[in-house]
Write a protein that holds these residues in place. Structure first.
Motif, mmCIF file in Angstrom:
data_model
loop_
_atom_site.group_PDB
_atom_site.id
_atom_site.type_symbol
_atom_site.label_atom_id
_atom_site.label_comp_id
_atom_site.label_asym_id
_atom_site.label_seq_id
_atom_site.Cartn_x
_atom_site.Cartn_y
_atom_site.Cartn_z
ATOM 1 N N ALA A 121 -49.944 69.267 5.840
ATOM 2 C CA ALA A 121 -48.493 69.374 6.038
ATOM 3 C C ALA A 121 -48.072 68.574 7.273
ATOM 4 O O ALA A 121 -47.035 67.901 7.262
ATOM 5 N N PHE A 122 -48.872 68.640 8.338
ATOM 6 C CA PHE A 122 -48.593 67.856 9.543
ATOM 7 C C PHE A 122 -48.671 66.364 9.240
ATOM 8 O O PHE A 122 -47.849 65.564 9.725
ATOM 9 N N ASP A 123 -49.639 65.980 8.423
ATOM 10 C CA ASP A 123 -49.777 64.574 8.001
ATOM 11 C C ASP A 123 -48.516 64.092 7.283
ATOM 12 O O ASP A 123 -48.002 63.006 7.551
ATOM 13 N N ARG A 124 -47.986 64.913 6.373
ATOM 14 C CA ARG A 124 -46.764 64.539 5.651
ATOM 15 C C ARG A 124 -45.558 64.490 6.602
ATOM 16 O O ARG A 124 -44.682 63.635 6.453
ATOM 17 N N TYR A 125 -45.516 65.400 7.574
ATOM 18 C CA TYR A 125 -44.421 65.397 8.555
ATOM 19 C C TYR A 125 -44.407 64.089 9.343
ATOM 20 O O TYR A 125 -43.356 63.443 9.482
ATOM 21 N N LEU A 222 -38.694 70.527 8.995
ATOM 22 C CA LEU A 222 -38.404 69.276 9.714
ATOM 23 C C LEU A 222 -38.367 68.086 8.758
ATOM 24 O O LEU A 222 -37.562 67.161 8.936
ATOM 25 N N ILE A 223 -39.233 68.117 7.741
ATOM 26 C CA ILE A 223 -39.228 67.047 6.739
ATOM 27 C C ILE A 223 -37.904 67.031 5.976
ATOM 28 O O ILE A 223 -37.278 65.978 5.788
ATOM 29 N N ILE A 224 -37.456 68.215 5.529
ATOM 30 C CA ILE A 224 -36.198 68.307 4.779
ATOM 31 C C ILE A 224 -35.023 67.852 5.637
ATOM 32 O O ILE A 224 -34.132 67.126 5.166
ATOM 33 N N ARG A 225 -35.024 68.245 6.909
ATOM 34 C CA ARG A 225 -33.949 67.823 7.799
ATOM 35 C C ARG A 225 -33.931 66.300 7.952
ATOM 36 O O ARG A 225 -32.866 65.671 7.916
ATOM 37 N N ALA A 226 -35.112 65.690 8.078
ATOM 38 C CA ALA A 226 -35.186 64.235 8.207
ATOM 39 C C ALA A 226 -34.744 63.539 6.931
ATOM 40 O O ALA A 226 -34.037 62.518 6.971
ATOM 41 N N VAL A 227 -35.133 64.096 5.778
ATOM 42 C CA VAL A 227 -34.779 63.486 4.488
ATOM 43 C C VAL A 227 -33.275 63.562 4.255
ATOM 44 O O VAL A 227 -32.666 62.600 3.744
ATOM 45 N N ASN A 241 -41.332 62.667 -2.917
ATOM 46 C CA ASN A 241 -42.401 62.455 -3.890
ATOM 47 C C ASN A 241 -43.768 62.393 -3.217
ATOM 48 O O ASN A 241 -44.783 62.760 -3.818
ATOM 49 N N THR A 242 -43.776 61.939 -1.955
ATOM 50 C CA THR A 242 -45.051 61.883 -1.233
ATOM 51 C C THR A 242 -45.569 63.276 -0.888
ATOM 52 O O THR A 242 -46.734 63.425 -0.529
ATOM 53 N N CYS A 243 -44.698 64.285 -1.003
ATOM 54 C CA CYS A 243 -45.086 65.661 -0.653
ATOM 55 C C CYS A 243 -45.411 66.526 -1.865
ATOM 56 O O CYS A 243 -45.933 67.643 -1.698
ATOM 57 N N THR A 244 -45.095 66.054 -3.060
ATOM 58 C CA THR A 244 -45.187 66.937 -4.225
ATOM 59 C C THR A 244 -46.606 67.431 -4.496
ATOM 60 O O THR A 244 -46.807 68.601 -4.839
ATOM 61 N N ALA A 245 -47.595 66.540 -4.324
ATOM 62 C CA ALA A 245 -48.979 66.958 -4.577
ATOM 63 C C ALA A 245 -49.383 68.065 -3.611
ATOM 64 O O ALA A 245 -49.965 69.081 -4.017
ATOM 65 N N HIS A 246 -49.063 67.880 -2.337
ATOM 66 C CA HIS A 246 -49.418 68.895 -1.343
ATOM 67 C C HIS A 246 -48.692 70.208 -1.599
ATOM 68 O O HIS A 246 -49.270 71.293 -1.463
ATOM 69 N N ILE A 247 -47.419 70.126 -1.975
ATOM 70 C CA ILE A 247 -46.644 71.345 -2.258
ATOM 71 C C ILE A 247 -47.261 72.107 -3.429
ATOM 72 O O ILE A 247 -47.407 73.339 -3.381
#
Length: 312
Positions: A121-125, A222-227, A241-247
């Motif tokens: 999750a930190f990597d995706r952030y 924080l990711i959603i706020r940035a997006v 889309n880069t987060c969907t696999a992790h989610i």
């Protein structure tokens, strides 16, 4: 005497009961168990093989995938081979030391698995919120250090559980209902005061699952706020889309894990065989599906699988 200490009385084994009430169907139940386990091993070892062989995959994201694959292999391997011995050969005995060892490794790997999901999750952030500094913030060496911290945390938190159990006297009925030595199931067999054991087990579950979920929630907040600050809808989709696999992996892992923890502690109204079958989902389904999810969602990994498949 209604209670006795296993080590002092000469009784040195527990009995793993498999799935109570479904003993006649053990052979049939072993079929999906073994199929899921084989698929899990093939998928996760494929990820490890591809990342080790391909220089272009020597990146933080794929190093994290290797860590996830190792924990998935560890989770299922701690339990499934013994479960299959119960189903196929009725080898239900397990020594006290063997039971505590299985419990320690299983819970340690589970805690490490959770730590890897937090790191992902930190990597995706960082990838979405600070992409220009991604290569300097998340190096392979730093990911390895984070993995080591997660391992040390897991060992230090889990080690007291089997040590505390060693001091307890156990009742004459030494049958463990599940297919593996789950902490609270062993605690329930004791005739002594288990307040410390129950409290510590609950605290550890809350610390590992609660804290890790909070950190993952913070990262995605924080990711959603940035997006949302990005005006382009196409960029929105690309970022998310880069987060969907992790989610998907995270939801599947934590949902089954939380269900297993809660039903073991508070699921008195659930029949034993339903309880145990559903609890085993945590051991079978996420390790099998995780490499498939990342293989489908990660183009670079998918291309490498195609490359080696075409060579055969």
């Amino acid at each position: 005497m209604s209670a006795f200490n296993l080590t002092l009385s000469g009784q040195s084994t527990f009995i793993l009961n498999g799935i109570p009430g479904l003993e006649a169907a053990h052979i049939w139940i072993s079929i999906p168990f073994s199929i899921f386990y084989i698929i899990s091993l093939l998928g996760n070892f494929t990820v490890l093989f591809l990342v080790s062989k391909e220089q272009t995959l020597h990146k933080p994201m794929y190093l994290l995938l290797c860590m996830l694959a190792l924990t998935d292999i560890g989770l299922s391997t701690c339990v499934v081979p013994k479960a299959l011995c119960i189903f196929w050969f009725s080898f239900k005995d397990i020594t006290v030391d063997g039971c505590l060892t299985q419990m320690f490794f299983f819970n340690t790997v589970a805690a490490m698995h959770s730590a890897v999901l937090v790191t992902m999750a930190f990597d995706r952030y960082v990838a979405i919120c600070d992409p220009l500094r991604y290569a300097t913030i998340l190096t392979n060496a730093r990911i390895a250090k984070l993995g080591l911290v997660g391992l040390i945390r897991a060992v230090l938190l889990v080690l007291p559980e089997p040590l505390l159990l060693r001091r307890l006297p156990f009742c004459a009925n030494h049958v463990i209902p599940p297919t593996y030595c789950e902490h609270i199931a062993v605690v329930k067999m004791s005739c002594g005061d288990t307040t410390v054991n129950r409290t510590y087990g609950l605290v550890i579950s809350l610390v590992i699952i609660g804290l890790d979920l909070a950190l993952i929630g913070l990262s995605y907040g924080l990711i959603i706020r940035a997006v949302l600050r990005i005006s382009s809808k196409k960029a929105h989709r690309k970022a998310l889309n880069t987060c969907t696999a992790h989610i998907c992996v995270m939801l599947m892992s934590y949902t089954t894990n939380l269900f297993s923890v809660l039903t073991h502690r508070f699921g008195q109204g659930i029949t034993a065989h339903v309880h145990i079958l559903l609890a085993n989902l945590y051991l079978l389904v996420p390790p099998m599906l995780n490499p498939i999810i990342y293989g489908v969602k990660t183009k670079e990994l998918r291309d490498k699988v195609g490359k080696y498949t075409c060579r055969m």
